[in-house]
Design a protein around this motif. Structure first.
Motif, PDB file in Angstrom:
ATOM      1  N   TYR A 139     -98.827 -44.975  74.600  1.00  0.00           N
ATOM      2  CA  TYR A 139     -97.926 -45.845  74.977  1.00  0.00           C
ATOM      3  C   TYR A 139     -98.241 -46.782  76.080  1.00  0.00           C
ATOM      4  N   ASN A 268     -91.447 -35.095  68.399  1.00  0.00           N
ATOM      5  CA  ASN A 268     -91.923 -36.265  67.708  1.00  0.00           C
ATOM      6  C   ASN A 268     -92.684 -35.942  66.674  1.00  0.00           C
ATOM      7  N   MET A 287     -95.790 -32.169  69.470  1.00  0.00           N
ATOM      8  CA  MET A 287     -95.711 -32.646  70.599  1.00  0.00           C
ATOM      9  C   MET A 287     -94.234 -33.082  70.963  1.00  0.00           C
ATOM     10  N   ARG A 291     -86.520 -36.174  78.646  1.00  0.00           N
ATOM     11  CA  ARG A 291     -86.194 -37.445  79.543  1.00  0.00           C
ATOM     12  C   ARG A 291     -84.659 -37.300  80.364  1.00  0.00           C
ATOM     13  N   GLN A 359     -83.918 -45.696  78.945  1.00  0.00           N
ATOM     14  CA  GLN A 359     -84.307 -44.260  78.536  1.00  0.00           C
ATOM     15  C   GLN A 359     -85.727 -44.222  77.632  1.00  0.00           C
ATOM     16  N   SER A 385     -83.014 -48.066  66.866  1.00  0.00           N
ATOM     17  CA  SER A 385     -84.383 -48.702  66.998  1.00  0.00           C
ATOM     18  C   SER A 385     -85.518 -47.722  66.617  1.00  0.00           C
TER      19      SER A 385
ATOM     20  N   ALA B 228     -84.987 -42.866  64.930  1.00  0.00           N
ATOM     21  CA  ALA B 228     -84.352 -43.482  66.173  1.00  0.00           C
ATOM     22  C   ALA B 228     -85.366 -43.484  67.274  1.00  0.00           C
ATOM     23  N   HIS B 229     -85.081 -44.137  68.289  1.00  0.00           N
ATOM     24  CA  HIS B 229     -85.877 -44.082  69.492  1.00  0.00           C
ATOM     25  C   HIS B 229     -85.624 -42.753  70.082  1.00  0.00           C
ATOM     26  N   SER B 230     -86.662 -41.995  70.737  1.00  0.00           N
ATOM     27  CA  SER B 230     -86.353 -40.651  71.271  1.00  0.00           C
ATOM     28  C   SER B 230     -85.904 -40.947  72.625  1.00  0.00           C
ATOM     29  N   GLY B 231     -86.156 -41.825  73.210  1.00  0.00           N
ATOM     30  CA  GLY B 231     -85.625 -42.091  74.507  1.00  0.00           C
ATOM     31  C   GLY B 231     -84.153 -42.824  74.448  1.00  0.00           C
ATOM     32  N   LYS B 276     -94.598 -39.754  64.516  1.00  0.00           N
ATOM     33  CA  LYS B 276     -95.395 -40.302  65.577  1.00  0.00           C
ATOM     34  C   LYS B 276     -94.501 -40.133  66.813  1.00  0.00           C
ATOM     35  N   GLY B 277     -95.094 -40.539  67.952  1.00  0.00           N
ATOM     36  CA  GLY B 277     -94.685 -40.205  69.152  1.00  0.00           C
ATOM     37  C   GLY B 277     -93.655 -41.467  69.397  1.00  0.00           C
ATOM     38  N   GLY B 278     -92.560 -40.909  70.465  1.00  0.00           N
ATOM     39  CA  GLY B 278     -91.583 -41.922  70.548  1.00  0.00           C
ATOM     40  C   GLY B 278     -90.458 -42.106  69.361  1.00  0.00           C
ATOM     41  N   THR B 279     -90.413 -41.469  68.217  1.00  0.00           N
ATOM     42  CA  THR B 279     -89.707 -41.454  67.036  1.00  0.00           C
ATOM     43  C   THR B 279     -88.958 -40.356  66.781  1.00  0.00           C
ATOM     44  N   ILE B 280     -87.696 -40.298  66.752  1.00  0.00           N
ATOM     45  CA  ILE B 280     -86.880 -39.367  66.191  1.00  0.00           C
ATOM     46  C   ILE B 280     -87.425 -39.323  64.400  1.00  0.00           C
TER      47      ILE B 280
END
Lengths: 414, 414
Positions: A139, A268, A287, A291, A359, A385, B228-231, B276-280
């Protein structure tokens, strides 16, 4: 110059049209975007972006990792005020994540250009390379390198799934520049972004003043069991790496629920070998990221996740190993003066604001290490998103761009 | 002819050398085999197998789905006794699963040939196509079509991951024959196989008399959530398809433990989108199979698994759907006379036997629908199979091949 002109506003229709032009480059059948970093779609978007910047009088430069820095001239040769975000997307991404920040910045330059406003300082508009870290798995890597937090060579040597290196892909699309990391000192850095969460949308408040970020820690858990026939192998003889991974995913999700509503945990990504019918899987990787805006809480979640790896491996009778570990956002501190300026101009424009924590990870995190920085959030529908269905409501979006315009201009005139 | 000659034995060294020649075709660095059906390695193995069969006087024919039928001539033009198994392997397979059955059969023909024995009936030695169902995802598909349980066109139209059809791949390796399904009526069918479980090995008994098989039911669970965004996405707002899949995998494993030691459940395969990283993750699929030698118990497990799909989807807040469903081995009935013959010759050769149920699927299941059929198992080390480390102990293996030799010869002389 320097005095507040409340009639100075962006051209809302022009900005929307520009966003919709971007939305055609890598458009998915479901109406989202797939514009992975350094892909052909990314190249097309970059070409268009460079042309647009040049049309408003910018001089465009590229650094060694492909970050595009477009300089809108100022009256004096002083360190610039920068506006930035990213034009790349995830695999099944939306049309606004990152993109609004860059094209909103472009709209600000177009507004200044049309009004013949030349600020005291130059304004640098930046498209950071590979923020999403999807094709090249790290990232925010362009901004990390720019801020000197990672070496150029680290990013150059990352490979995609097909084994192409970042540096070859960057040369391939013609965006390998000469500027070294940290070649420019920003007087200040502002980043506008959709919230990627539901708070602003649900409160119907158009401007989020970002007062901090989540501290994110990630880890890849590796489980090694034994391939065996799914028919021939009794339950008590199994060393099933997929069962270990599944137990871990469930436990990590439960852990996030314990730390809710502020804490979050997400698995993820999973990889399973051989992942074929008739065979108990011998290998898995998961992985996860954790947060929380309180670093101590993130550390607590992280330590509990490490313990869960051991427990789940034991329950499934497999070996475990810690793979890659990473973190970002520790002690993020956005600049109080920049934050105050955002609040101040929102108030003068009569726009309601909400203090909010980020976040997600953002390029601003890295840049805040080398320049005074701040972020503005605007709502996105239902907080959705990293999804092709990502949406914004226009009237909820333009206020934040106008606040950014005034905050940037005031800083550039200082 | 027809009288029992206890001095008639296979050539053990020759069989081992033949197995080791096979073990070079598709050999993996870890010493296993990757010889997927209709691959170039499969072609090489088939070419060699055909040559070996012709060297002992066989006439070799292929049917429309690439099953190789090598006929060792008999004195009379009667329905043949058949011996068969498969020469293909899983992705990370061993050197003996299936292969021992075919090359053990070859050793029997070589033994008869060298002793100038011509039985009354012909003996057909068969290599069934695509038993493992790895490249073209359907187990035991060559024998299914031969037995008329599936149409030729069904198998021809299966595609591999690259989109190649079975029929193109079959033509590509030159093994598309003319014989229609069920072109040959077998007087009887015998299949020798490694156990793929630990029972014989642990009891140190060289011959398993297969008295039945497991009834296997499989289902693919599909979960649809929301990217959705994991953060940005709080825990209670998530529709996480990977969490649903993980809960299902854990629950299905617990279900297997309830039905142990005879019942078994396995989640073999998972697919996650976008992974993929960062995504639910918004989408997942899990393929599971349930096995029990008592059909009612398999049905009970199956119905409970369906209920688990619903429960896990609900817990993770996602939608669910039943994907592909399949079953095999319902009411498998091996032929009592063939089974008795195996027991009888083991006794006359002084070889200890154990009655055993097959837990895996085998080509013999399909053939038992169109001919009297039976299976002989021999031990494999620690019961490990579908694994590059699959091993046999030579002295634990040859007794089963000798029993097969005598049982086949007696049947062919009848």
């Amino acid at each position: 110059m320097g005095s507040f002109d409340p009639t100075l506003r962006i051209n809302e229709k022009r900005l929307w049209d520009t966003l919709m032009q971007s939305a055609e480059i890598g458009r998915t059948p479901a109406g989202g975007l797939q514009r992975l970093s350094l892909s052909d779609e990314d190249r097309k978007m970059r070409d268009l972006f460079v042309r647009w910047c040049e049309e408003v009088g910018c001089t465009v430069a590229m650094d060694r990792v492909g970050n595009i820095l477009a300089r809108f001239p100022g009256r004096e040769n002083l360190p610039p005020v920068a506006i930035g975000s990213h034009l790349d997307t995830t695999m099944t991404g939306g049309r606004f994540d990152g993109i609004l920040g860059v094209l909103g910045g472009l709209e600000i330059l177009r507004t200044l250009h049309n009004r013949h406003i030349t600020p005291r300082r130059p304004i640098d508009l930046v498209d950071w390379t590979n923020e999403e870290g999807v094709r090249f798995p790290s990232y925010m890597s362009g901004s990390l390198v720019f801020a000197g937090l990672r070496p150029v060579e680290w990013l150059h040597s990352l490979t995609d799934e097909k084994g192409n290196t970042f540096s070859d892909a960057l040369r391939g699309i013609g965006y390998a520049g000469d500027l070294p990391p940290n070649s420019r000192t920003f007087d200040a850095y502002f980043e506008l972004h959709i919230e990627q969460g539901p708070l602003l949308y649900e409160a119907n408040i158009p401007v989020g003043v970002v007062i901090g970020g989540a501290f994110v820690r990630g880890v890849t858990a590796i489980f090694r069991g034994q391939n065996a026939h799914s028919g021939g192998t009794p339950m008590d003889r199994r060393k099933n790496a997929l069962v270990a991974a599944a137990k871990f995913i469930v436990s990590v999700n439960d852990l996030g629920l314990e730390f809710a509503p502020i804490g979050r945990t997400t698995s993820n990504w999973i990889k399973v070998i051989p992942n074929k019918g008739g065979t108990i899987p011998e290998y898995s990787e998961v992985m996860v990221d954790m947060r929380h805006q309180n670093s101590d809480q993130t550390d607590r979640m992280y330590n509990q996740a490490l313990a869960l790896i051991v427990r789940c491996a034991k329950e499934a009778g497999v070996e475990w190993q810690i793979g890659e570990e990473w973190k970002f956002g520790e002690n993020i501190r956005f600049d109080p003066e920049c934050i105050a300026s955002i609040r101040n101009f929102a108030k003068r424009l009569g726009i309601p604001t909400m203090d909010i924590y980020s976040q997600a990870g953002h390029d601003a995190y890295s840049i805040s290490c080398v320049a005074p920085a701040a972020m503005i959030f605007c709502p996105c529908v239902d907080g959705i998103s990293h999804n092709e269905a990502e949406k914004i409501i226009q009237e909820q979006t333009w206020p934040a761009v106008n606040v950014l315009l005034h905050a940037v201009l005031a800083r550039a005139d200082r």
